[in-house]
Design a protein around this motif. Structure first.
Motif, PDB file in Angstrom:
ATOM      1  N   ASP A 100       0.867  -1.176   0.000  1.00  0.00           N
ATOM      2  CA  ASP A 100       0.000   0.000   0.000  1.00  0.00           C
ATOM      3  C   ASP A 100       0.906   1.229   0.000  1.00  0.00           C
ATOM      4  N   GLY A 101       0.773   2.026  -1.045  1.00  0.00           N
ATOM      5  CA  GLY A 101       1.681   3.164  -1.220  1.00  0.00           C
ATOM      6  C   GLY A 101       2.786   2.835  -2.197  1.00  0.00           C
ATOM      7  N   THR A 102       2.423   2.188  -3.320  1.00  0.00           N
ATOM      8  CA  THR A 102       3.430   1.765  -4.294  1.00  0.00           C
ATOM      9  C   THR A 102       4.232   2.953  -4.828  1.00  0.00           C
ATOM     10  N   ARG A 103       3.583   4.087  -5.022  1.00  0.00           N
ATOM     11  CA  ARG A 103       4.327   5.263  -5.511  1.00  0.00           C
ATOM     12  C   ARG A 103       5.437   5.641  -4.522  1.00  0.00           C
ATOM     13  N   GLY A 104       5.131   5.626  -3.229  1.00  0.00           N
ATOM     14  CA  GLY A 104       6.150   5.911  -2.233  1.00  0.00           C
ATOM     15  C   GLY A 104       7.256   4.862  -2.237  1.00  0.00           C
ATOM     16  N   PHE A 105       6.862   3.602  -2.375  1.00  0.00           N
ATOM     17  CA  PHE A 105       7.829   2.500  -2.456  1.00  0.00           C
ATOM     18  C   PHE A 105       8.793   2.724  -3.613  1.00  0.00           C
ATOM     19  N   LEU A 106       8.265   3.072  -4.776  1.00  0.00           N
ATOM     20  CA  LEU A 106       9.096   3.265  -5.959  1.00  0.00           C
ATOM     21  C   LEU A 106       9.961   4.520  -5.864  1.00  0.00           C
ATOM     22  N   ALA A 107       9.498   5.509  -5.094  1.00  0.00           N
ATOM     23  CA  ALA A 107      10.262   6.742  -4.926  1.00  0.00           C
ATOM     24  C   ALA A 107      11.349   6.610  -3.855  1.00  0.00           C
ATOM     25  N   GLY A 108      11.369   5.476  -3.158  1.00  0.00           N
ATOM     26  CA  GLY A 108      12.364   5.276  -2.119  1.00  0.00           C
ATOM     27  C   GLY A 108      11.967   5.813  -0.761  1.00  0.00           C
ATOM     28  N   SER A 109      10.715   6.254  -0.628  1.00  0.00           N
ATOM     29  CA  SER A 109      10.210   6.715   0.660  1.00  0.00           C
ATOM     30  C   SER A 109       9.965   5.520   1.579  1.00  0.00           C
ATOM     31  N   ASP A 110       9.936   5.765   2.892  1.00  0.00           N
ATOM     32  CA  ASP A 110       9.630   4.674   3.818  1.00  0.00           C
ATOM     33  C   ASP A 110       8.134   4.582   4.120  1.00  0.00           C
ATOM     34  N   GLU A 111       7.313   5.419   3.455  1.00  0.00           N
ATOM     35  CA  GLU A 111       5.888   5.491   3.773  1.00  0.00           C
ATOM     36  C   GLU A 111       5.070   4.522   2.915  1.00  0.00           C
ATOM     37  N   TRP A 112       5.354   3.238   3.034  1.00  0.00           N
ATOM     38  CA  TRP A 112       4.576   2.193   2.380  1.00  0.00           C
ATOM     39  C   TRP A 112       4.424   1.041   3.364  1.00  0.00           C
ATOM     40  N   THR A 113       3.390   0.253   3.161  1.00  0.00           N
ATOM     41  CA  THR A 113       3.063  -0.798   4.121  1.00  0.00           C
ATOM     42  C   THR A 113       2.621  -2.070   3.407  1.00  0.00           C
ATOM     43  N   VAL A 114       2.589  -3.143   4.168  1.00  0.00           N
ATOM     44  CA  VAL A 114       1.911  -4.381   3.777  1.00  0.00           C
ATOM     45  C   VAL A 114       0.715  -4.497   4.707  1.00  0.00           C
ATOM     46  N   SER A 115      -0.482  -4.577   4.133  1.00  0.00           N
ATOM     47  CA  SER A 115      -1.715  -4.491   4.915  1.00  0.00           C
ATOM     48  C   SER A 115      -2.512  -5.792   4.823  1.00  0.00           C
ATOM     49  N   LEU A 116      -2.802  -6.399   5.974  1.00  0.00           N
ATOM     50  CA  LEU A 116      -3.504  -7.684   6.010  1.00  0.00           C
ATOM     51  C   LEU A 116      -4.644  -7.627   7.020  1.00  0.00           C
ATOM     52  N   ALA A 117      -5.797  -8.139   6.624  1.00  0.00           N
ATOM     53  CA  ALA A 117      -6.928  -8.218   7.547  1.00  0.00           C
ATOM     54  C   ALA A 117      -7.737  -9.472   7.266  1.00  0.00           C
ATOM     55  N   VAL A 118      -8.430  -9.933   8.288  1.00  0.00           N
ATOM     56  CA  VAL A 118      -9.463 -10.956   8.138  1.00  0.00           C
ATOM     57  C   VAL A 118     -10.794 -10.275   8.395  1.00  0.00           C
ATOM     58  N   VAL A 119     -11.725 -10.445   7.471  1.00  0.00           N
ATOM     59  CA  VAL A 119     -13.045  -9.823   7.559  1.00  0.00           C
ATOM     60  C   VAL A 119     -14.102 -10.894   7.763  1.00  0.00           C
ATOM     61  N   GLU A 120     -15.030 -10.635   8.659  1.00  0.00           N
ATOM     62  CA  GLU A 120     -16.170 -11.519   8.890  1.00  0.00           C
ATOM     63  C   GLU A 120     -17.420 -10.660   9.052  1.00  0.00           C
ATOM     64  N   HIS A 121     -18.513 -11.043   8.405  1.00  0.00           N
ATOM     65  CA  HIS A 121     -19.771 -10.299   8.479  1.00  0.00           C
ATOM     66  C   HIS A 121     -19.567  -8.811   8.158  1.00  0.00           C
ATOM     67  N   GLY A 122     -18.703  -8.527   7.184  1.00  0.00           N
ATOM     68  CA  GLY A 122     -18.540  -7.162   6.709  1.00  0.00           C
ATOM     69  C   GLY A 122     -17.613  -6.291   7.518  1.00  0.00           C
ATOM     70  N   ARG A 123     -16.981  -6.846   8.575  1.00  0.00           N
ATOM     71  CA  ARG A 123     -16.094  -6.036   9.410  1.00  0.00           C
ATOM     72  C   ARG A 123     -14.796  -6.775   9.678  1.00  0.00           C
ATOM     73  N   PRO A 124     -13.674  -6.056   9.811  1.00  0.00           N
ATOM     74  CA  PRO A 124     -12.405  -6.707  10.129  1.00  0.00           C
ATOM     75  C   PRO A 124     -12.392  -7.212  11.569  1.00  0.00           C
ATOM     76  N   VAL A 125     -11.842  -8.401  11.775  1.00  0.00           N
ATOM     77  CA  VAL A 125     -11.759  -8.990  13.121  1.00  0.00           C
ATOM     78  C   VAL A 125     -10.315  -9.214  13.552  1.00  0.00           C
ATOM     79  N   ALA A 126      -9.374  -9.194  12.616  1.00  0.00           N
ATOM     80  CA  ALA A 126      -7.948  -9.309  12.927  1.00  0.00           C
ATOM     81  C   ALA A 126      -7.184  -8.529  11.872  1.00  0.00           C
ATOM     82  N   ALA A 127      -6.107  -7.876  12.296  1.00  0.00           N
ATOM     83  CA  ALA A 127      -5.364  -7.017  11.358  1.00  0.00           C
ATOM     84  C   ALA A 127      -3.892  -6.951  11.726  1.00  0.00           C
ATOM     85  N   ALA A 128      -3.071  -6.954  10.686  1.00  0.00           N
ATOM     86  CA  ALA A 128      -1.637  -6.704  10.836  1.00  0.00           C
ATOM     87  C   ALA A 128      -1.230  -5.738   9.740  1.00  0.00           C
ATOM     88  N   LEU A 129      -0.572  -4.676  10.134  1.00  0.00           N
ATOM     89  CA  LEU A 129      -0.107  -3.656   9.195  1.00  0.00           C
ATOM     90  C   LEU A 129       1.359  -3.405   9.507  1.00  0.00           C
TER      91      LEU A 129
END
Length: 269
Positions: A100-129
């Motif tokens: 998330d933030g591929t433009r920043g990744f390609l520009a060499g900025s540190d402002e990019w992330t890998v974003s992971l969530a588990v969603v149940e019934h339309g809402r996230p219940v676990a998340a790692a960023l």
């Protein structure tokens, strides 16, 4: 892994098990992404002109193989995988943004992330960023809090717009400053997920985004800011529901206080 989770017996709670899985996957994905970072990866452009790199695809492939091998009954929604409507019939769904933030990744900025969530019934219940370039890990579990590097998060941001530090598109920030001259601009953060998480850890008071966010941009950060005691809301007041047929959302903002978000929405809507 947050210390609070590490003390729980394995298998004692499905959300806790899923969080452990997400954390391990996020950390291994971060290593893969860093192998391409500042090394001139190959880049292509999508139909909307947004860039995608070989790093995005490599991380996506790793996460898909790792997570679905562990949870073959879960659905899958990722920015870099062709959408499979079978996810709509699954009780739980992985919602992933490989970078998330591929433009920043390609520009060499540190402002990019890998974003992971588990969603149940339309809402996230676990998340790692994870922010690989700074080795910063945010985690959250529904009803059990949010953490950064294992330290609990408890949001205490500004509740007055005139005292708020804001990150978001410059045009929207400028409009807020015209209405409330005390607003301080923190600049634009390439990763929307990180922008929202920065509200949870107190670096900023308000994160705003135009109406281009998809599930994969915000699902993990949504749970993190909510479990830290804050709010993520659309300007139009519609609820944020995940794993719908069309996983796109209107303009939104995150802050500590619903009243602050209501004022922001009135100015920017």
């Amino acid at each position: 892994m947050p210390a609070a989770d590490a003390r729980e017996a394995p298998g004692a709670d499905r959300d806790a098990d899923d969080l452990r899985l997400l954390v391990a996957a996020a950390e291994s994905a971060a290593d893969i992404a860093l192998g391409y970072f500042r090394r001139d990866p190959q880049v292509w452009h999508k139909e909307n002109a947004s860039p995608v790199s070989e790093a995005d695809y490599a991380v996506d492939r790793h996460l898909r193989e790792t997570l679905l091998a562990a949870r073959p009954d879960y659905g899958w929604l990722s920015e870099e995988t062709e959408d499979d409507p079978a996810r709509l019939d699954r009780a739980r769904v992985f919602v992933v943004d490989p970078i998330d933030g591929t433009r920043g990744f390609l520009a060499g900025s540190d402002e990019w992330t890998v974003s992971l969530a588990v969603v149940e019934h339309g809402r996230p219940v676990a998340a790692a960023l994870i922010q690989p370039a700074t080795a910063t890990l945010f985690t959250a579990r529904a009803g059990h809090g949010a953490w950064i590097g294992g330290r609990p998060l408890a949001l205490a941001g500004a509740r007055d717009l005139g005292n708020a530090t804001v990150a978001g598109p410059s045009a929207l920030t400028a409009r807020l400053q015209r209405e409330a001259p005390g607003v301080r601009a923190a600049g634009y953060v390439a990763s929307l997920a990180l922008r929202i998480a920065m509200v949870a850890d107190g670096r900023i008071d308000l994160a705003i985004a135009k109406g281009k966010a998809h599930d994969w941009d915000i699902a993990a950060a949504d749970l993190i800011v909510v479990e830290a005691g804050g709010v993520l809301s659309r300007f139009d007041g519609a609820p944020i529901v995940y794993n719908r047929e069309h996983p796109r959302h209107g303009a939104l903002a995150a802050a500590a206080d619903p009243a602050l978000l209501a004022r922001v929405a009135a100015i920017l809507a």
